[in-house]
Design a protein around this motif. Structure first.
Motif, PDB file in Angstrom:
ATOM      1  N   ILE A 225       0.846  -1.198   0.000  1.00  0.00           N
ATOM      2  CA  ILE A 225       0.000   0.000   0.000  1.00  0.00           C
ATOM      3  C   ILE A 225       0.885   1.253   0.000  1.00  0.00           C
ATOM      4  O   ILE A 225       2.101   1.166   0.131  1.00  0.00           O
ATOM      5  CB  ILE A 225      -0.948   0.021   1.230  1.00  0.00           C
ATOM      6  N   ASP A 226       0.238   2.411  -0.149  1.00  0.00           N
ATOM      7  CA  ASP A 226       0.810   3.745   0.136  1.00  0.00           C
ATOM      8  C   ASP A 226       2.175   4.016  -0.485  1.00  0.00           C
ATOM      9  O   ASP A 226       3.174   4.157   0.206  1.00  0.00           O
ATOM     10  CB  ASP A 226       0.918   3.944   1.656  1.00  0.00           C
ATOM     11  N   THR A 227       2.191   4.142  -1.812  1.00  0.00           N
ATOM     12  CA  THR A 227       3.455   4.504  -2.453  1.00  0.00           C
ATOM     13  C   THR A 227       3.715   6.005  -2.357  1.00  0.00           C
ATOM     14  O   THR A 227       2.799   6.802  -2.150  1.00  0.00           O
ATOM     15  CB  THR A 227       3.469   4.137  -3.950  1.00  0.00           C
ATOM     16  N   ASN A 228       4.971   6.359  -2.529  1.00  0.00           N
ATOM     17  CA  ASN A 228       5.389   7.745  -2.791  1.00  0.00           C
ATOM     18  C   ASN A 228       6.118   7.661  -4.132  1.00  0.00           C
ATOM     19  O   ASN A 228       7.318   7.884  -4.212  1.00  0.00           O
ATOM     20  CB  ASN A 228       6.286   8.242  -1.659  1.00  0.00           C
ATOM     21  N   GLY A 229       5.358   7.276  -5.165  1.00  0.00           N
ATOM     22  CA  GLY A 229       5.921   6.768  -6.413  1.00  0.00           C
ATOM     23  C   GLY A 229       6.881   7.703  -7.137  1.00  0.00           C
ATOM     24  O   GLY A 229       6.670   8.905  -7.217  1.00  0.00           O
ATOM     25  N   LYS A 230       7.948   7.095  -7.665  1.00  0.00           N
ATOM     26  CA  LYS A 230       8.988   7.834  -8.390  1.00  0.00           C
ATOM     27  C   LYS A 230       9.506   6.976  -9.538  1.00  0.00           C
ATOM     28  O   LYS A 230       9.292   5.759  -9.554  1.00  0.00           O
ATOM     29  CB  LYS A 230      10.177   8.143  -7.461  1.00  0.00           C
ATOM     30  N   TYR A 231      10.235   7.609 -10.447  1.00  0.00           N
ATOM     31  CA  TYR A 231      11.017   6.891 -11.455  1.00  0.00           C
ATOM     32  C   TYR A 231      12.499   7.139 -11.172  1.00  0.00           C
ATOM     33  O   TYR A 231      12.913   8.279 -10.938  1.00  0.00           O
ATOM     34  CB  TYR A 231      10.703   7.387 -12.865  1.00  0.00           C
ATOM     35  N   GLY A 232      13.279   6.061 -11.188  1.00  0.00           N
ATOM     36  CA  GLY A 232      14.709   6.185 -10.939  1.00  0.00           C
ATOM     37  C   GLY A 232      15.299   4.808 -10.686  1.00  0.00           C
ATOM     38  O   GLY A 232      14.771   3.794 -11.155  1.00  0.00           O
ATOM     39  N   ASP A 233      16.370   4.772  -9.925  1.00  0.00           N
ATOM     40  CA  ASP A 233      17.068   3.516  -9.636  1.00  0.00           C
ATOM     41  C   ASP A 233      16.311   2.729  -8.569  1.00  0.00           C
ATOM     42  O   ASP A 233      16.093   3.214  -7.457  1.00  0.00           O
ATOM     43  CB  ASP A 233      18.487   3.833  -9.148  1.00  0.00           C
ATOM     44  N   PHE A 234      15.931   1.482  -8.902  1.00  0.00           N
ATOM     45  CA  PHE A 234      15.140   0.668  -7.967  1.00  0.00           C
ATOM     46  C   PHE A 234      15.860   0.375  -6.654  1.00  0.00           C
ATOM     47  O   PHE A 234      15.227  -0.015  -5.668  1.00  0.00           O
ATOM     48  CB  PHE A 234      14.679  -0.643  -8.619  1.00  0.00           C
ATOM     49  N   LEU A 235      17.180   0.568  -6.606  1.00  0.00           N
ATOM     50  CA  LEU A 235      17.891   0.294  -5.358  1.00  0.00           C
ATOM     51  C   LEU A 235      17.506   1.267  -4.244  1.00  0.00           C
ATOM     52  O   LEU A 235      17.804   1.021  -3.074  1.00  0.00           O
ATOM     53  CB  LEU A 235      19.405   0.293  -5.582  1.00  0.00           C
ATOM     54  N   VAL A 236      16.817   2.356  -4.586  1.00  0.00           N
ATOM     55  CA  VAL A 236      16.266   3.256  -3.557  1.00  0.00           C
ATOM     56  C   VAL A 236      15.303   2.484  -2.654  1.00  0.00           C
ATOM     57  O   VAL A 236      15.310   2.651  -1.431  1.00  0.00           O
ATOM     58  CB  VAL A 236      15.581   4.477  -4.208  1.00  0.00           C
ATOM     59  N   ASP A 237      14.473   1.620  -3.248  1.00  0.00           N
ATOM     60  CA  ASP A 237      13.538   0.816  -2.442  1.00  0.00           C
ATOM     61  C   ASP A 237      14.276  -0.192  -1.573  1.00  0.00           C
ATOM     62  O   ASP A 237      13.905  -0.420  -0.416  1.00  0.00           O
ATOM     63  CB  ASP A 237      12.543   0.074  -3.347  1.00  0.00           C
ATOM     64  N   LEU A 238      15.318  -0.808  -2.109  1.00  0.00           N
ATOM     65  CA  LEU A 238      16.093  -1.768  -1.313  1.00  0.00           C
ATOM     66  C   LEU A 238      16.756  -1.068  -0.134  1.00  0.00           C
ATOM     67  O   LEU A 238      16.770  -1.597   0.987  1.00  0.00           O
ATOM     68  CB  LEU A 238      17.154  -2.451  -2.187  1.00  0.00           C
ATOM     69  N   ALA A 239      17.285   0.133  -0.363  1.00  0.00           N
ATOM     70  CA  ALA A 239      17.920   0.888   0.726  1.00  0.00           C
ATOM     71  C   ALA A 239      16.912   1.205   1.829  1.00  0.00           C
ATOM     72  O   ALA A 239      17.238   1.141   3.018  1.00  0.00           O
ATOM     73  CB  ALA A 239      18.539   2.176   0.173  1.00  0.00           C
ATOM     74  N   THR A 240      15.677   1.528   1.449  1.00  0.00           N
ATOM     75  CA  THR A 240      14.615   1.789   2.437  1.00  0.00           C
ATOM     76  C   THR A 240      14.336   0.539   3.261  1.00  0.00           C
ATOM     77  O   THR A 240      14.279   0.583   4.491  1.00  0.00           O
ATOM     78  CB  THR A 240      13.318   2.237   1.737  1.00  0.00           C
TER      79      THR A 240
END
Length: 308
Positions: A225-240
């Protein structure tokens, strides 16, 4: 700086809105906790559960509708959007309610067992087709990124002028909170250096991928749920995810899975550092603004240690 206050609505007002959609079949309208920017209620229609959110921020839900369509059309378990409308000064969005509780409410042992499934879902979500959209950074209501490049996005979100956003006037934090300008500037310069490794990569980023936005029934992952959607490098999500579940060897698990499915990630080390600085600078400001000094100093120490 004054914090944004989300709108307040009575249950009876919510029932008026819902009766237009569902007639007299609506039951159990219940306010929900959470949601920093929206007032959120759950309700039932013929034993099926739904959610309605209200916000007085302009265009607040068009992006969510776009992201919902983008994800659900490609098999990602995200709430389907059923309707968008206006009530008094508020916009509202009606969506399905995904069953399950936050992953955070599962036991540590359950969380550990569910990590492989979390990583599979994260990988699928990051690699969805984004069609003929363009741009980087925050996804706007037309489904495009608001900036021309990842570097432009990084500079924009850390600029002093953030008029009309959550960060309006944030430079005052250097005087009124624990936020230290020399530390911020040092981390920002490191971010600019490392973000050159992130820049060539454009994928869908959830933007807030942690255990409070991942749902589970304790045995499997039921949805996100509840994205703060962006386009860029997917490793941002892994870092989170790694920051929030640091005891679960998330990065090691992630790399093993990518190897298993044959996904090559060039410059992984530099890109994950760039992603950690990107998230970390947002975190430093947020903790300072909220007055969470212990969290601020913990993150500060981690960021300054990253490349030493």
């Amino acid at each position: 700086m004054t914090a944004y206050e989300k709108p307040t609505l009575e249950t009876s007002e919510v029932e008026v809105v819902l009766s237009k959609y569902f007639g007299s079949n609506v039951t159990v309208v219940t306010p929900l906790e959470g949601g920093n920017l929206s007032a959120v209620f759950s309700f039932s229609v013929f034993d099926k559960e739904y959610v309605i959110k209200f916000s007085d921020l302009a265009g607040s839900f068009e992006t969510e509708r776009f992201i919902s369509s983008l994800l659900t059309s490609q098999g990602i378990p995200f709430p389907s959007c059923l309707g968008l409308g206006k009530y008094k000064s508020c916009n509202y969005l009606i969506s399905e309610k995904i069953s399950g509780l936050h992953l955070a409410s599962c036991s540590p042992e359950q969380q550990r067992k569910l990590i492989p499934e979390v990583i599979q879902l994260l990988t699928r979500m990051n690699h969805i087709e984004v069609g003929n959209t363009h741009g980087y950074g925050f996804i706007n209501s037309s489904g495009n990124g608001t900036d021309n490049s990842w570097r432009e996005h990084v500079i924009a979100i850390n600029a002093e002028d953030q008029a009309g956003t959550f960060w309006d006037g944030w430079y005052s934090l250097f005087k009124t909170s624990c936020l230290e300008q020399d530390v911020f500037d040092e981390c920002y310069n490191r971010l600019l250096a490392y973000s050159s490794y992130n820049e060539p990569h454009r994928y869908f980023i959830h933007g807030d991928f942690h255990q409070f936005n991942i749902l589970s029934d304790g045995r499997r992952i039921t949805g996100i749920i509840d994205t703060n959607g962006k386009y860029g490098d997917f490793l941002v999500d892994l870092a989170t995810l790694d920051w929030h579940l640091r005891k679960l060897d998330v990065i090691q698990e992630y790399q093993s899975y990518q190897q298993q499915v044959g996904i090559s990630i060039p410059n992984f080390k530099e890109r994950i550092i760039g992603a950690k600085y990107y998230n970390g600078l947002i975190g430093l400001r947020f903790y300072a603004k909220m007055g969470w000094n212990d969290a601020y100093f913990g993150l500060r120490q981690e960021l300054l240690r990253l490349t030493n």
